[in-house]
Design an enzyme around this catalytic site. Structure first.
Site, PDB file in Angstrom:
ATOM      1  N   GLY A 163     -32.480   8.214 -36.848  1.00 43.52           N
ATOM      2  CA  GLY A 163     -32.335   6.931 -37.539  1.00 43.52           C
ATOM      3  C   GLY A 163     -30.908   6.788 -38.006  1.00 43.52           C
ATOM      4  O   GLY A 163     -30.176   7.781 -38.095  1.00 43.52           O
ATOM      5  N   CYS A 206     -32.860  14.813 -35.330  1.00 41.29           N
ATOM      6  CA  CYS A 206     -31.690  14.189 -35.958  1.00 41.29           C
ATOM      7  C   CYS A 206     -32.018  13.705 -37.376  1.00 41.29           C
ATOM      8  O   CYS A 206     -32.245  14.536 -38.243  1.00 41.29           O
ATOM      9  CB  CYS A 206     -31.158  13.064 -35.065  1.00 41.29           C
ATOM     10  SG  CYS A 206     -29.475  12.630 -35.514  1.00 41.29           S
ATOM     11  N   TYR A 207     -32.101  12.412 -37.638  1.00 37.35           N
ATOM     12  CA  TYR A 207     -32.453  11.990 -39.003  1.00 37.35           C
ATOM     13  C   TYR A 207     -33.790  12.623 -39.397  1.00 37.35           C
ATOM     14  O   TYR A 207     -33.984  13.049 -40.545  1.00 37.35           O
ATOM     15  CB  TYR A 207     -32.557  10.461 -39.117  1.00 37.35           C
ATOM     16  CG  TYR A 207     -32.990  10.017 -40.507  1.00 37.35           C
ATOM     17  CD1 TYR A 207     -32.055   9.839 -41.524  1.00 37.35           C
ATOM     18  CD2 TYR A 207     -34.347   9.816 -40.807  1.00 37.35           C
ATOM     19  CE1 TYR A 207     -32.450   9.481 -42.808  1.00 37.35           C
ATOM     20  CE2 TYR A 207     -34.755   9.449 -42.089  1.00 37.35           C
ATOM     21  CZ  TYR A 207     -33.797   9.288 -43.083  1.00 37.35           C
ATOM     22  OH  TYR A 207     -34.196   8.928 -44.344  1.00 37.35           O
ATOM     23  N   HIS A 259     -30.454  15.717 -29.879  1.00 43.06           N
ATOM     24  CA  HIS A 259     -31.459  14.838 -29.267  1.00 43.06           C
ATOM     25  C   HIS A 259     -32.004  15.446 -27.964  1.00 43.06           C
ATOM     26  O   HIS A 259     -31.381  15.288 -26.912  1.00 43.06           O
ATOM     27  CB  HIS A 259     -30.834  13.472 -28.965  1.00 43.06           C
ATOM     28  CG  HIS A 259     -30.559  12.680 -30.204  1.00 43.06           C
ATOM     29  ND1 HIS A 259     -31.495  11.847 -30.768  1.00 43.06           N
ATOM     30  CD2 HIS A 259     -29.467  12.614 -30.991  1.00 43.06           C
ATOM     31  CE1 HIS A 259     -30.982  11.280 -31.858  1.00 43.06           C
ATOM     32  NE2 HIS A 259     -29.755  11.745 -32.019  1.00 43.06           N
ATOM     33  N   GLU A 279     -34.369  14.373 -26.225  1.00 43.50           N
ATOM     34  CA  GLU A 279     -34.881  13.318 -25.338  1.00 43.50           C
ATOM     35  C   GLU A 279     -33.809  12.730 -24.422  1.00 43.50           C
ATOM     36  O   GLU A 279     -34.105  12.017 -23.472  1.00 43.50           O
ATOM     37  CB  GLU A 279     -35.517  12.196 -26.177  1.00 43.50           C
ATOM     38  CG  GLU A 279     -34.550  11.340 -26.992  1.00 43.50           C
ATOM     39  CD  GLU A 279     -34.144  11.952 -28.342  1.00 43.50           C
ATOM     40  OE1 GLU A 279     -34.255  13.172 -28.502  1.00 43.50           O
ATOM     41  OE2 GLU A 279     -33.694  11.200 -29.227  1.00 43.50           O
ATOM     42  N   SER A 296     -46.148 -14.790 -12.381  1.00 42.84           N
ATOM     43  CA  SER A 296     -44.790 -15.224 -12.045  1.00 42.84           C
ATOM     44  C   SER A 296     -44.282 -14.553 -10.781  1.00 42.84           C
ATOM     45  O   SER A 296     -43.263 -14.945 -10.242  1.00 42.84           O
ATOM     46  CB  SER A 296     -43.847 -14.865 -13.196  1.00 42.84           C
ATOM     47  OG  SER A 296     -43.746 -13.453 -13.289  1.00 42.84           O
ATOM     48  N   VAL A 344     -43.144  -7.947 -11.943  1.00 43.48           N
ATOM     49  CA  VAL A 344     -43.940  -6.720 -11.924  1.00 43.48           C
ATOM     50  C   VAL A 344     -45.116  -6.807 -12.917  1.00 43.48           C
ATOM     51  O   VAL A 344     -46.267  -6.537 -12.551  1.00 43.48           O
ATOM     52  CB  VAL A 344     -43.073  -5.501 -12.332  1.00 43.48           C
ATOM     53  CG1 VAL A 344     -43.863  -4.217 -12.193  1.00 43.48           C
ATOM     54  CG2 VAL A 344     -41.810  -5.448 -11.524  1.00 43.48           C
ATOM     55  N   ASP A 345     -44.820  -7.196 -14.155  1.00 44.71           N
ATOM     56  CA  ASP A 345     -45.852  -7.113 -15.194  1.00 44.71           C
ATOM     57  C   ASP A 345     -47.034  -8.041 -14.906  1.00 44.71           C
ATOM     58  O   ASP A 345     -48.189  -7.615 -14.967  1.00 44.71           O
ATOM     59  CB  ASP A 345     -45.269  -7.444 -16.573  1.00 44.71           C
ATOM     60  CG  ASP A 345     -44.084  -6.562 -16.915  1.00 44.71           C
ATOM     61  OD1 ASP A 345     -43.946  -5.506 -16.277  1.00 44.71           O
ATOM     62  OD2 ASP A 345     -43.301  -6.925 -17.811  1.00 44.71           O
ATOM     63  N   SER A 346     -46.735  -9.302 -14.601  1.00 47.28           N
ATOM     64  CA  SER A 346     -47.867 -10.211 -14.382  1.00 47.28           C
ATOM     65  C   SER A 346     -48.613  -9.850 -13.097  1.00 47.28           C
ATOM     66  O   SER A 346     -49.832 -10.007 -13.014  1.00 47.28           O
ATOM     67  CB  SER A 346     -47.423 -11.670 -14.386  1.00 47.28           C
ATOM     68  OG  SER A 346     -46.549 -11.949 -13.332  1.00 47.28           O
ATOM     69  N   SER A 347     -47.906  -9.324 -12.104  1.00 45.65           N
ATOM     70  CA  SER A 347     -48.592  -8.954 -10.852  1.00 45.65           C
ATOM     71  C   SER A 347     -49.536  -7.780 -11.080  1.00 45.65           C
ATOM     72  O   SER A 347     -50.686  -7.779 -10.613  1.00 45.65           O
ATOM     73  CB  SER A 347     -47.580  -8.568  -9.775  1.00 45.65           C
ATOM     74  OG  SER A 347     -46.750  -9.654  -9.480  1.00 45.65           O
ATOM     75  N   LYS A 386     -42.629   0.387 -18.718  1.00 45.52           N
ATOM     76  CA  LYS A 386     -42.383  -0.236 -17.410  1.00 45.52           C
ATOM     77  C   LYS A 386     -42.622   0.726 -16.240  1.00 45.52           C
ATOM     78  O   LYS A 386     -43.245   0.356 -15.250  1.00 45.52           O
ATOM     79  CB  LYS A 386     -40.926  -0.719 -17.370  1.00 45.52           C
ATOM     80  CG  LYS A 386     -40.615  -1.665 -16.250  1.00 45.52           C
ATOM     81  CD  LYS A 386     -41.000  -3.046 -16.658  1.00 45.52           C
ATOM     82  CE  LYS A 386     -40.567  -4.103 -15.699  1.00 45.52           C
ATOM     83  NZ  LYS A 386     -40.893  -5.438 -16.238  1.00 45.52           N
TER      84      LYS A 386
END
Ligand code: XMP
Length: 506
Positions: free
Chosen positions: A54, A81-82, A166, A168, A220, A223-226, A362
């Protein structure tokens, strides 16, 4: 229910990255803001907790903190970290501003610890101005750097671990191994988060929510709506109606491709060819924001008209997890503005909203799409602005300009793919600048459009570099475009980074 790791967000920029890393290890996790930590624990029953970084110092007024019950829950905790400084501070150690703040790659030396099992001393990624000066009782230091005597600490008996760096971030050499040790060795996760199982869970969820009701979804072609459509079709089949509003500003053959994919599915698919409506509304408009607003409003109007005819009970949306985290809510009650174009109809009343992708990142949505049998052209589709080619035609949008741009863009994309560059360049497209310049073709003077090519490499589309496309490829694209596309006599390549430019031109 999957074994769950809770990620408590202290406002750092990497909380989502931590979550993606954990999920890549087949372990389910969710992110909650620190103020909702207790609530999250009672809801999720996590078997491990990770505290994110943070921007604050633990001594700042209103510095983020947790209820002591969270720290005393007995659930294994890893502070990053924080998160690490907070643990030190809250448990009785001392945190101070560092004489030498550490930013970037830093050589780090590890001691024997379950957290570092199989990890060699090496480079980690640091980003901190404060450091842990003295340990809380019951803790020992398990890593140091040249400037920082306590780069990591542990209380093995209480299962509390903290790292100043970090893990990650890819620049931390053995970062994934460290997270894996925490998640698998210390928390005892078994790796039970699999997309195949998710399909069944999500399908059953949708079934129990909608009963025998009907669903409408705005498709549309993104990717997401499909993927959302594919998943819903498994749950309710013909009781799903997908409305694909074709505003006439898609790329070459794109509308037909979307239609050909979904026509074959066991759903109702409606394509509304509304190009004329959109173009007439855009006549004479040159301001980019106004163009976007007009397209958004028109999209909502067309969608509303069509969904009235369908008369569905539920509205489905392709909302994904980053949308939920960013909006700071964890409920699906709010109908968010369509993530592609404008807003969704406010005048329609639905019994509820269905968002089957709301817990997925995603890359997980893409994996799900593959599993559901969607073609790569949809699953790995590049981002495409909701207003479509209108964002890539500077100034007024006309049918003629859209046609010119479509042809030029198709040639550019074809040549990039043919040159084998389509995965290393993350987004590439053509822009019609609407500027005209003088040229000569054969023996005649021309006065035609200047076309710009844009190709970028990027991690997250928030910042981007221009792609170093080989000159030979650019040359071929330029030659083909001026020869094959009537109306273009000059081609330039955009060599600006983002920032200060954006990826799209409008
Ligand atoms: P900019 O131009 O802001 O774009 O650097 C960043 C990324 O977002 C995409 N983009 C959009 N995506 N609806 C979308 O779904 C939009 O209205 C929109 N506008 C820009 C852009 O293509 C790039 O990938």
């Amino acid at each position: 229910m999957n074994q769950t790791i809770l990620i408590i967000d202290f406002g750092g920029q990497y909380a989502q990255l931590i979550a993606r890393r954990v999920r890549e290890m087949s372990v389910y996790c969710e992110i909650y803001p620190y103020k909702k930590a207790e609530q999250a624990i009672s809801k999720l029953k996590p078997i491990g907790i990770i505290l994110s970084g943070g921007p604050q110092s633990v001594y700042a007024p209103n510095a983020p903190s947790l209820e002591l019950s969270v720290l005393n829950s007995g659930i294994p905790i890893l502070g990053i970290c924080y998160g690490a400084q907070y643990l030190a501070h809250a448990l009785g150690g001392r945190v101070k501003p560092a004489l030498t703040p550490e930013y970037g790659k830093t050589e780090t030396f590890f001691k024997n610890s379950k957290l570092f099992s199989g990890v060699n001393s090496g480079v980690t990624w640091m980003s901190h101005g404060d450091y842990i000066e003295s340990l809380p009782q019951g803790f020992k230091a398990i890593a140091h750097t040249h400037n920082c005597p306590i780069a990591a600490m542990e209380n093995e008996r209480n299962n509390i671990y903290a790292v100043q760096f970090h893990p990650e971030v890819v620049h931390t050499q053995d970062g994934s191994k460290i997270l894996k040790n925490f998640v698998y060795v210390i928390c005892g996760c078994e790796g039970d988060w699999h997309m195949e199982d998710y399909i069944n869970t999500a399908v059953n969820d949708v079934k129990s929510t909608v009963g025998d009701g009907r669903i409408v979804l705005g498709l549309s072609g993104g990717v997401d709506s499909s993927v959302c459509a594919a998943l819903l079709s498994k749950a309710v089949g013909k009781r799903l109606t997908c409305i694909f509003v074709d505003h006439g500003l898609m790329r070459k053959d794109e509308g037909d491709n979307v239609e050909s994919v979904f026509k074959g599915w066991d759903i109702n698919f409606i394509r509304v060819n509304a190009a004329d409506r959109f173009l007439s509304k855009l006549k004479g408009v040159i301001d980019p924001e106004q163009k976007r607003k007009i397209i958004g409003a028109e999209f909502a109007a067309v969608f509303e008209e069509e969904s009235r005819k369908v008369g569905a009970d539920y509205l489905a949306q392709g909302t994904i997890y980053p949308d939920i985290i960013e909006s700071g809510t964890e409920t699906s009650a709010v109908i968010k503005s369509h993530h592609n174009v404008g807003g969704l109809p406010k005048n329609l009343r639905f019994k509820g909203v269905v968002e089957p992708l709301r817990l997925l990142f995603k890359d997980e949505v893409r994996r799900l799409g593959k599993l559901l049998g969607l073609p790569d052209s949809l699953v790995f589709r590049q981002p495409f602005p909701g207003p479509g080619l209108a964002a890539r035609i500077i100034g007024e949008v006309t049918q003629e300009k859209a046609d010119i741009l479509r042809e030029a863009d198709a040639i550019f994309c074809f040549e990039i793919e043919k040159a084998g560059l389509s995965t290393e360049i993350h987004q590439y497209f053509a822009v019609l600048t609407s500027v005209r310049s003088v040229g000569v073709m054969g023996d005649s003077r021309t006065y035609d459009y200047l076309l710009a090519l844009r190709g970028v490499t990027t991690e997250d589309f928030m910042t981007a570099d221009f792609a170093r496309i080989p000159y030979e490829v650019l040359e071929k694209v330029s030659r083909r475009i001026v020869n094959e596309v009537k109306g273009v006599n000059r081609v330039v390549y955009d060599i600006t980074t983002k920032p200060p430019a954006t990826i799209e031109w409008e």
